[in-house]
Design an enzyme around this catalytic site. Structure first.
Site, PDB file in Angstrom:
ATOM      1  N   ARG A   1       3.164   3.361  -7.604  1.00 38.83           N
ATOM      2  CA  ARG A   1       1.914   2.955  -8.259  1.00 38.83           C
ATOM      3  C   ARG A   1       0.724   3.440  -7.456  1.00 38.83           C
ATOM      4  O   ARG A   1       0.764   3.468  -6.225  1.00 38.83           O
ATOM      5  CB  ARG A   1       1.837   1.426  -8.364  1.00 38.83           C
ATOM      6  CG  ARG A   1       2.970   0.773  -9.114  1.00 38.83           C
ATOM      7  CD  ARG A   1       2.819  -0.725  -9.150  1.00 38.83           C
ATOM      8  NE  ARG A   1       4.004  -1.378  -9.686  1.00 38.83           N
ATOM      9  CZ  ARG A   1       4.162  -2.684  -9.780  1.00 38.83           C
ATOM     10  NH1 ARG A   1       3.191  -3.497  -9.365  1.00 38.83           N
ATOM     11  NH2 ARG A   1       5.273  -3.206 -10.270  1.00 38.83           N
TER      12      ARG A   1
ATOM     13  N   ARG B   1       0.381  -3.528   0.465  1.00 39.27           N
ATOM     14  CA  ARG B   1       0.107  -2.722  -0.728  1.00 39.27           C
ATOM     15  C   ARG B   1       0.301  -1.251  -0.411  1.00 39.27           C
ATOM     16  O   ARG B   1      -0.508  -0.649   0.301  1.00 39.27           O
ATOM     17  CB  ARG B   1      -1.316  -2.958  -1.245  1.00 39.27           C
ATOM     18  CG  ARG B   1      -1.523  -4.310  -1.903  1.00 39.27           C
ATOM     19  CD  ARG B   1      -2.855  -4.376  -2.622  1.00 39.27           C
ATOM     20  NE  ARG B   1      -3.052  -5.643  -3.284  1.00 39.27           N
ATOM     21  CZ  ARG B   1      -2.617  -5.929  -4.514  1.00 39.27           C
ATOM     22  NH1 ARG B   1      -1.971  -5.006  -5.193  1.00 39.27           N
ATOM     23  NH2 ARG B   1      -2.837  -7.111  -5.041  1.00 39.27           N
TER      24      ARG B   1
ATOM     25  N   SER C   1       7.192 -12.219  -9.894  1.00 44.90           N
ATOM     26  CA  SER C   1       6.419 -12.615 -11.063  1.00 44.90           C
ATOM     27  C   SER C   1       7.386 -12.571 -12.239  1.00 44.90           C
ATOM     28  O   SER C   1       7.879 -11.500 -12.598  1.00 44.90           O
ATOM     29  CB  SER C   1       5.245 -11.666 -11.278  1.00 44.90           C
ATOM     30  OG  SER C   1       4.383 -12.142 -12.289  1.00 44.90           O
TER      31      SER C   1
ATOM     32  N   ARG D   1       7.202  -7.348   0.724  1.00 42.14           N
ATOM     33  CA  ARG D   1       6.580  -8.630   1.071  1.00 42.14           C
ATOM     34  C   ARG D   1       7.595  -9.647   1.596  1.00 42.14           C
ATOM     35  O   ARG D   1       7.235 -10.516   2.396  1.00 42.14           O
ATOM     36  CB  ARG D   1       5.812  -9.178  -0.123  1.00 42.14           C
ATOM     37  CG  ARG D   1       4.579  -8.316  -0.435  1.00 42.14           C
ATOM     38  CD  ARG D   1       3.741  -8.902  -1.519  1.00 42.14           C
ATOM     39  NE  ARG D   1       2.529  -8.092  -1.708  1.00 42.14           N
ATOM     40  CZ  ARG D   1       1.545  -8.403  -2.528  1.00 42.14           C
ATOM     41  NH1 ARG D   1       1.628  -9.524  -3.230  1.00 42.14           N
ATOM     42  NH2 ARG D   1       0.492  -7.628  -2.650  1.00 42.14           N
TER      43      ARG D   1
END
Length: 430
Positions: free
Chosen positions: A269, A284, A359, A398
Site C-alpha cells: 500500500r 506504517r 479489523s 504491529r
C-alpha cells in the site's frame, strides 16, 4: 455495491446512511436522475424491439403470400423499409442506453455500504466505543523502550539497510527478527485451521483489475495501490482482495455455506501519512505481512459469523499473552465496504499507544453484488447474494511491535510467550 433498486425505492434511506458516514448525499440525486433516464429509454427500446419482432413476422407471412399474390410485393417492400428505419432507431437508442449505463455504474461504485442499524452514529474514531477488554497494560519497574530501539540493539531490525534497499518506510528483519515474523505467521494460520475451523488458502500476490473492483478497492482507492501498467497486474493491498474473488461469478450450491478461509500474503500500500510518530519504526510501511480471515455466509448468519471472527482474532492475542481491547466503530469511521466493524487493539508501552492489529468487518452483500457471488438456499431455489466478512488474524508487524515492547526486560532482551516458543525455537530473544 449498492442495489440501484434500493436507491430508487428508498432514496432517503441512502441519504441518511451517507450523512451518518459523513459523506455527501448529493450523489443520490445524480443516481436517481440517470436511473430514471435509463429506465425511460429502456422502455422505448423494448417497445422498438417488440415492433421489430412483429414486423419480422409480418414480412415472413407476406413473403409466403407473395408467391401466390405478386401484388403484395409493394406492401412487403414498404414493411422492409420500415424495418430498416426502425433498426437504425434501435441502434441509436441502444448506444444512448449504453452511454447512460456507463455513467450510472461509476456512481454506484462510489457509494459506500449502508451501516448496520446497530452501529452507533459518530463522526470519527473519537466516537468509537470499547465493548470489552482483556488483561491490563503491562507495568514496568523501568521506562519501557520503543521497538525501534529494542530491535536495533538486539540486531533483529535494520532500518538503515531497509532505506538503502527501497527507501523510507522499509526495513530489514534479521536473525531472530526474521524468524519471529515467520513463526507468528505459521502460529496464527495453524491456530485458525486447527481450532477455529478455517481452510488455509495460498493466493497470488498480484491480481487483475476486476478483482479490486469486486472487493471495493477500485475505483475509490486507486491512489493507494501499486500497479504494473504493462501487464495490468495489481499488487494486493490485503488477502481480502483475492479471497473475495475466489467465488466471483459463481452460484454456490445448497449446503456449501458458510465457507471459512484463511490466507497469508504480503500487503502493498502507498502510505501517504506525513513522517512522525504515526510512521516511526514498523508501524506504517509500504509492505507488510498479514494473516487474513474471510467468510462467505448466508445473510441471516453473517452477524453471528462476525462475532465468531473477532473472537478468533482475540484468541490469538490471548495465546500471545497480549492485553487488548475490542472497539466497535461508529458510522463515521467505518470502512468503505463495511456495514459493521470491530477493531482489535493491543497496548504498546514503548510507543505509549493502542495499536490496531485486526479489523473485522461484515460487508453484507456489498462485495457480493460487485463480484456476482450468489448461493441457492435450497435445491432449485432462486439464487441470492451471499454475505462476505473479512478480518485480520492478525496483522504484522504491529504484533511484532506489541511483543517486543510488552515482553521486554530491563536488560533489553525479550521473553517469548509459551505458545510461540515451539515455533521460534527459543524462550528469549537476546
Amino acid at each position: 455495491m449498492i442495489d440501484v433498486k434500493l436507491v430508487r425505492e428508498t432514496p432517503d434511506v441512502l441519504r441518511q446512511a451517507l450523512e451518518k458516514r459523513g459523506e455527501k448525499a448529493a450523489i443520490v440525486d445524480d443516481i436517481l436522475s440517470l436511473d430514471q433516464q435509463r429506465r425511460k429509454l429502456l422502455q422505448v427500446v423494448e417497445g422498438q424491439r417488440a415492433e421489430q419482432r412483429r414486423l419480422s413476422k409480418e414480412i415472413g407471412k407476406l413473403q409466403q403470400q407473395e408467391q401466390k399474390a405478386p401484388q403484395l410485393e409493394s406492401e412487403m417492400q414498404g414493411m422492409i423499409a420500415k424495418m430498416r428505419l426502425l433498426s437504425d432507431e434501435v441502434a441509436s437508442d441502444e448506444r444512448e442506453l449504453t452511454a447512460l449505463e456507463e455513467k450510472l455504474r461509476p456512481l454506484l461504485l462510489e457509494v459506500p455500504n449502508i451501516p448496520d442499524p446497530a452501529v452507533l452514529a459518530g463522526h470519527s474514531s473519537e466516537d468509537n466505543i470499547v465493548v470489552r477488554a482483556w488483561g491490563r497494560p503491562q507495568e514496568f519497574p523501568f521506562t519501557p523502550r520503543p521497538h525501534w530501539e529494542l530491535g536495533e540493539k538486539l540486531g533483529i531490525i535494520d532500518f538503515e539497510r531497509g532505506v538503502k534497499l527501497s527507501g523510507t518506510r522499509f526495513y530489514v528483519l534479521k536473525g531472530l527478527g526474521a524468524r519471529l515474523e515467520r513463526s507468528l505467521i505459521s502460529f496464527m494460520i495453524d491456530l485458525h485451521v486447527r481450532e477455529h475451523g478455517y481452510t488455509e488458502v495460498y493466493t497470488p500476490f498480484m491480481v487483475k483489475k476486476e478483482c479490486l473492483f469486486a472487493s471495493g478497492n477500485l475505483p475509490k482507492f486507486g491512489d493507494n495501490l501499486y500497479h504494473d501498467a504493462e501487464e495490468d497486474f495489481w499488487w494486493v493491498p490485503t488477502a481480502e482482495v483475492p479471497l473475495t474473488n475466489l467465488h466471483r461469478d459463481e452460484i454456490l450450491e445448497p449446503g456449501t455455506l458458510p465457507l471459512h478461509y484463511v490466507a497469508y500474503t504480503p500487503c502493498f500500500r502507498r502510505e501517504k501519512a506525513a513522517a512522525g510518530k504515526e510512521t516511526r519504526g514498523l508501524k506504517r510501511g509500504h509492505q507488510f505481512d498479514k494473516v487474513e480471515m474471510y467468510i462467505f455466509a448466508e445473510p441471516e448468519y453473517s452477524n453471528q459469523e462476525l462475532e465468531n471472527m473477532i473472537a478468533a482474532a482475540e484468541d490469538i492475542c490471548r495465546k500471545l499473552e497480549l492485553s487488548y481491547r475490542v472497539v466497535q466503530l461508529c458510522t463515521g469511521d467505518l470502512g468503505f465496504a463495511s456495514a459493521k466493524t470491530y477493531d482489535l487493539e493491543v497496548w504498546a508501552p514503548g510507543c505509549a499507544e493502542w495499536l490496531e492489529v485486526s479489523s473485522c468487518s461484515n460487508c453484507t452483500d456489498f462485495q457480493a453484488r460487485r463480484a456476482n457471488i450468489r448461493y441457492r438456499p435450497g435445491p432449485g431455489a432462486k439464487p441470492n447474494l451471499v454475505h462476505t466478512l473479512n478480518g485480520s488474524g492478525l496483522a504484522l508487524p504491529r504484533i511484532v511491535i506489541a511483543l517486543l515492547e510488552n515482553r521486554q526486560r530491563e536488560d533489553g532482551t525479550i521473553s517469548v510467550p509459551c505458545a510461540l516458543q515451539p515455533y521460534l525455537g527459543t524462550d528469549v530473544i537476546a
